[in-house]
Design a protein around this motif. Structure first.
Motif, short mmCIF file in Angstrom:
data_model
loop_
_atom_site.label_atom_id
_atom_site.label_comp_id
_atom_site.label_asym_id
_atom_site.label_seq_id
_atom_site.Cartn_x
_atom_site.Cartn_y
_atom_site.Cartn_z
N THR A 38 3.74 -3.32 -12.61
CA THR A 38 4.51 -2.65 -13.85
C THR A 38 4.94 -4.14 -14.26
OG1 THR A 38 6.47 -2.45 -12.76
CG2 THR A 38 4.87 -0.59 -13.03
N LYS A 42 2.12 -3.85 -21.07
CA LYS A 42 1.22 -2.77 -21.38
C LYS A 42 0.34 -2.27 -20.22
CE LYS A 42 1.52 -3.18 -26.36
NZ LYS A 42 0.95 -3.00 -27.46
N ASN A 44 -1.90 -0.45 -17.76
CA ASN A 44 -2.59 0.88 -17.75
C ASN A 44 -3.14 0.99 -16.32
OD1 ASN A 44 -4.51 3.07 -18.33
ND2 ASN A 44 -5.92 1.80 -19.24
N LEU A 67 6.33 5.76 -13.44
CA LEU A 67 6.37 6.18 -15.10
C LEU A 67 7.32 5.45 -15.86
CD1 LEU A 67 4.81 7.79 -16.92
CD2 LEU A 67 6.54 9.58 -16.35
N LYS A 68 8.55 5.37 -15.32
CA LYS A 68 9.64 4.78 -16.14
C LYS A 68 9.20 3.13 -16.32
CE LYS A 68 13.29 8.14 -14.78
NZ LYS A 68 14.59 8.03 -14.38
N ARG A 71 6.22 2.75 -18.73
CA ARG A 71 6.55 3.06 -20.08
C ARG A 71 7.63 2.10 -20.84
NH1 ARG A 71 7.23 9.81 -20.36
NH2 ARG A 71 5.26 10.18 -20.41
N SER A 72 8.23 1.37 -19.75
CA SER A 72 9.19 0.43 -20.49
C SER A 72 8.44 -0.84 -20.85
CB SER A 72 10.19 0.06 -19.57
OG SER A 72 9.61 -0.63 -18.10
N GLY A 74 5.50 -0.53 -22.28
CA GLY A 74 4.58 0.06 -23.35
C GLY A 74 3.26 0.38 -22.71
N GLN A 76 0.55 2.67 -19.77
CA GLN A 76 0.21 3.97 -19.50
C GLN A 76 -0.17 4.35 -17.93
OE1 GLN A 76 -3.38 4.91 -21.75
NE2 GLN A 76 -2.59 4.92 -23.67
N ASP A 100 0.68 12.11 -17.03
CA ASP A 100 -0.71 12.42 -17.53
C ASP A 100 -1.48 12.64 -15.91
OD1 ASP A 100 -3.11 12.56 -18.35
OD2 ASP A 100 -3.20 10.67 -19.39
#
Length: 110
Positions: A38, A42, A44, A67-68, A71-72, A74, A76, A100
């Motif tokens: 992470t 961005k 993925n 997930l957090k 997303r922080s 940007g 997926q 998702d």
């Protein structure tokens, strides 16, 4: 039982294959493997769970945290090839509404 985590970094995505049981004992190992992913811009991340035989609430917490973090930055997160049991677990907890999730394989995921 242990959890096994294999990470395949590709140009446009990172595919993580998880096998074993995800519980209070193994969740820290899973979190330790996933957290560095992470730190990218961005990210993925696709997590294949087809070989996960059991997951408890601690495991769910790992994916909520992931997930957090994704997303922080940007990015997926997608969970693929969930067993019926895992799909039901994510559905009952309402996490399937925010993460998702696909019961099918994603391109390039084995």
């Amino acid at each position: 039982m242990n959890v096994k985590v294999d990470i395949d970094k590709q140009i446009d995505k990172t595919i993580v294959s998880v096998a074993g049981e995800i519980d209070a004992y193994t969740a820290p190992k899973l979190r330790e493997a996933l957290t560095p992913l992470t730190n990218e811009s961005k990210p993925n991340i696709i997590v294949n769970l087809k070989n996960v035989s059991y997951m408890d609430s601690t495991g769910l917490g790992v994916f909520v945290g992931l997930l957090k973090a994704v997303r922080s930055e940007g990015g997926q997160l997608k969970l693929v090839e969930l067993t019926d049991r895992l799909e039901r677990l994510f559905s009952i907890t309402g996490l399937s509404d925010i993460i998702d999730i696909s019961t099918k394989s994603e391109g390039g995921v084995q």
